[in-house]
Write a protein that holds these residues in place. Structure first.
Motif, PDB file in Angstrom:
ATOM      1  N   LEU A   7     -13.136   0.902   3.413  1.00 42.67           N
ATOM      2  CA  LEU A   7     -12.211   0.418   2.386  1.00 42.67           C
ATOM      3  C   LEU A   7     -13.013  -0.026   1.169  1.00 42.67           C
ATOM      4  O   LEU A   7     -14.028  -0.709   1.313  1.00 42.67           O
ATOM      5  CB  LEU A   7     -11.402  -0.772   2.896  1.00 42.67           C
ATOM      6  CG  LEU A   7     -10.442  -0.549   4.051  1.00 42.67           C
ATOM      7  CD1 LEU A   7      -9.880  -1.878   4.550  1.00 42.67           C
ATOM      8  CD2 LEU A   7      -9.306   0.361   3.629  1.00 42.67           C
ATOM      9  N   ASP A  11      -9.231  -1.803  -2.329  1.00 40.45           N
ATOM     10  CA  ASP A  11      -8.394  -1.582  -1.142  1.00 40.45           C
ATOM     11  C   ASP A  11      -8.294  -2.853  -0.310  1.00 40.45           C
ATOM     12  O   ASP A  11      -7.205  -3.212   0.167  1.00 40.45           O
ATOM     13  CB  ASP A  11      -8.960  -0.465  -0.262  1.00 40.45           C
ATOM     14  CG  ASP A  11      -8.861   0.913  -0.886  1.00 40.45           C
ATOM     15  OD1 ASP A  11      -8.008   1.104  -1.780  1.00 40.45           O
ATOM     16  OD2 ASP A  11      -9.639   1.792  -0.475  1.00 40.45           O
ATOM     17  N   ILE A  12      -9.425  -3.527  -0.127  1.00 34.56           N
ATOM     18  CA  ILE A  12      -9.447  -4.763   0.662  1.00 34.56           C
ATOM     19  C   ILE A  12      -8.571  -5.830   0.016  1.00 34.56           C
ATOM     20  O   ILE A  12      -7.771  -6.478   0.691  1.00 34.56           O
ATOM     21  CB  ILE A  12     -10.895  -5.265   0.846  1.00 34.56           C
ATOM     22  CG1 ILE A  12     -11.669  -4.300   1.747  1.00 34.56           C
ATOM     23  CG2 ILE A  12     -10.914  -6.684   1.423  1.00 34.56           C
ATOM     24  CD1 ILE A  12     -13.164  -4.566   1.793  1.00 34.56           C
ATOM     25  N   ASN A  14      -6.050  -5.432  -2.000  1.00 32.66           N
ATOM     26  CA  ASN A  14      -4.636  -5.043  -1.863  1.00 32.66           C
ATOM     27  C   ASN A  14      -4.125  -5.308  -0.449  1.00 32.66           C
ATOM     28  O   ASN A  14      -2.999  -5.784  -0.264  1.00 32.66           O
ATOM     29  CB  ASN A  14      -4.441  -3.572  -2.216  1.00 32.66           C
ATOM     30  CG  ASN A  14      -4.565  -3.317  -3.695  1.00 32.66           C
ATOM     31  OD1 ASN A  14      -4.379  -4.206  -4.515  1.00 32.66           O
ATOM     32  ND2 ASN A  14      -4.908  -2.080  -4.058  1.00 32.66           N
ATOM     33  N   LYS A  15      -4.946  -4.998   0.546  1.00 32.39           N
ATOM     34  CA  LYS A  15      -4.527  -5.223   1.937  1.00 32.39           C
ATOM     35  C   LYS A  15      -4.404  -6.709   2.242  1.00 32.39           C
ATOM     36  O   LYS A  15      -3.481  -7.123   2.945  1.00 32.39           O
ATOM     37  CB  LYS A  15      -5.489  -4.538   2.894  1.00 32.39           C
ATOM     38  CG  LYS A  15      -5.443  -3.025   2.747  1.00 32.39           C
ATOM     39  CD  LYS A  15      -5.795  -2.301   3.980  1.00 32.39           C
ATOM     40  CE  LYS A  15      -5.757  -0.809   3.774  1.00 32.39           C
ATOM     41  NZ  LYS A  15      -4.463  -0.255   3.493  1.00 32.39           N
ATOM     42  N   ARG A  18      -1.141  -7.855   0.812  1.00 31.23           N
ATOM     43  CA  ARG A  18      -0.005  -7.372   1.610  1.00 31.23           C
ATOM     44  C   ARG A  18       0.111  -8.138   2.925  1.00 31.23           C
ATOM     45  O   ARG A  18       1.203  -8.496   3.355  1.00 31.23           O
ATOM     46  CB  ARG A  18      -0.150  -5.863   1.879  1.00 31.23           C
ATOM     47  CG  ARG A  18       0.982  -5.310   2.683  1.00 31.23           C
ATOM     48  CD  ARG A  18       2.306  -5.432   1.907  1.00 31.23           C
ATOM     49  NE  ARG A  18       3.422  -5.353   2.811  1.00 31.23           N
ATOM     50  CZ  ARG A  18       4.319  -6.314   3.015  1.00 31.23           C
ATOM     51  NH1 ARG A  18       4.246  -7.457   2.380  1.00 31.23           N
ATOM     52  NH2 ARG A  18       5.298  -6.142   3.852  1.00 31.23           N
ATOM     53  N   ILE A  19      -1.032  -8.383   3.572  1.00 29.40           N
ATOM     54  CA  ILE A  19      -1.028  -9.143   4.827  1.00 29.40           C
ATOM     55  C   ILE A  19      -0.526 -10.560   4.574  1.00 29.40           C
ATOM     56  O   ILE A  19       0.252 -11.108   5.367  1.00 29.40           O
ATOM     57  CB  ILE A  19      -2.425  -9.146   5.485  1.00 29.40           C
ATOM     58  CG1 ILE A  19      -2.798  -7.743   5.976  1.00 29.40           C
ATOM     59  CG2 ILE A  19      -2.474 -10.133   6.663  1.00 29.40           C
ATOM     60  CD1 ILE A  19      -4.258  -7.593   6.388  1.00 29.40           C
ATOM     61  N   GLN A  22       3.152 -10.494   4.293  1.00 31.26           N
ATOM     62  CA  GLN A  22       3.733 -10.250   5.618  1.00 31.26           C
ATOM     63  C   GLN A  22       3.718 -11.519   6.465  1.00 31.26           C
ATOM     64  O   GLN A  22       4.693 -11.837   7.153  1.00 31.26           O
ATOM     65  CB  GLN A  22       2.963  -9.135   6.333  1.00 31.26           C
ATOM     66  CG  GLN A  22       3.577  -8.741   7.659  1.00 31.26           C
ATOM     67  CD  GLN A  22       4.932  -8.076   7.502  1.00 31.26           C
ATOM     68  OE1 GLN A  22       5.109  -7.257   6.604  1.00 31.26           O
ATOM     69  NE2 GLN A  22       5.873  -8.407   8.359  1.00 31.26           N
ATOM     70  N   LEU A 123      -7.777  -6.659   9.574  1.00 30.70           N
ATOM     71  CA  LEU A 123      -7.947  -5.888   8.346  1.00 30.70           C
ATOM     72  C   LEU A 123      -8.084  -4.398   8.623  1.00 30.70           C
ATOM     73  O   LEU A 123      -7.431  -3.577   8.000  1.00 30.70           O
ATOM     74  CB  LEU A 123      -9.175  -6.394   7.576  1.00 30.70           C
ATOM     75  CG  LEU A 123      -9.415  -5.735   6.222  1.00 30.70           C
ATOM     76  CD1 LEU A 123      -8.248  -5.954   5.270  1.00 30.70           C
ATOM     77  CD2 LEU A 123     -10.701  -6.261   5.611  1.00 30.70           C
ATOM     78  N   VAL A 124      -8.937  -4.015   9.570  1.00 31.97           N
ATOM     79  CA  VAL A 124      -9.177  -2.595   9.863  1.00 31.97           C
ATOM     80  C   VAL A 124      -8.967  -2.346  11.331  1.00 31.97           C
ATOM     81  O   VAL A 124      -9.462  -3.054  12.178  1.00 31.97           O
ATOM     82  CB  VAL A 124     -10.614  -2.179   9.471  1.00 31.97           C
ATOM     83  CG1 VAL A 124     -10.859  -0.726   9.799  1.00 31.97           C
ATOM     84  CG2 VAL A 124     -10.875  -2.434   8.006  1.00 31.97           C
TER      85      VAL A 124
END
Length: 124
Positions: A7, A11-12, A14-15, A18-19, A22, A123-124
């Motif tokens: 990532l 990308d990290i 953004n994730k 999002r997390i 959530q 994360l991954v």
């Protein structure tokens, strides 16, 4: 040997955002415990706590969990006493999911104390 990037930094970020959304959507509470598995999981939990604090008024309690990954049957250590996370909502955080055994042992530890709800974030 060439290092493979899974990532990008963007990308990290953004994730993580999002997390965080959530987590906040899943737990409609005033207080939440983010429990990060030692080292990288705790770093991710810290980043999630920062993001959650920016987008919500939820009180975040950070907890670091130390698990012997080679022998997870050894005692699990937490940076908080049990009274700090008892009867609360907990998100168990780790950076990567491989076999899932580390998360399983972490969840088992928290289930020995009465908790309202427990979820995991990876994360991954």
């Amino acid at each position: 040997m060439k290092k493979q990037v899974i990532l990008s930094q963007n990308d990290i970020e953004n994730k993580i955002e999002r997390i965080a959304f959530q987590i906040l959507e899943t737990f409609n509470e005033e207080e939440l415990v983010l429990a990060g598995i030692s080292k990288n999981g705790y770093i991710l939990a810290t980043l999630l706590a920062e993001k959650c604090s920016k987008i919500s008024d939820v009180s975040i309690i950070l907890c670091e969990i130390t698990i012997n990954k080679r022998n997870p049957n050894f005692a699990i250590q937490t940076s908080l006493p049990i009274s700090e996370y008892q009867n609360k909502n907990i998100v168990l955080v780790d950076d990567v999911l491989n076999t899932g055994s580390t998360l399983i042992y972490g969840v088992k530890h928290f289930l020995e104390a009465p908790v309202k709800k427990i979820k995991t974030a990876v994360l991954v």
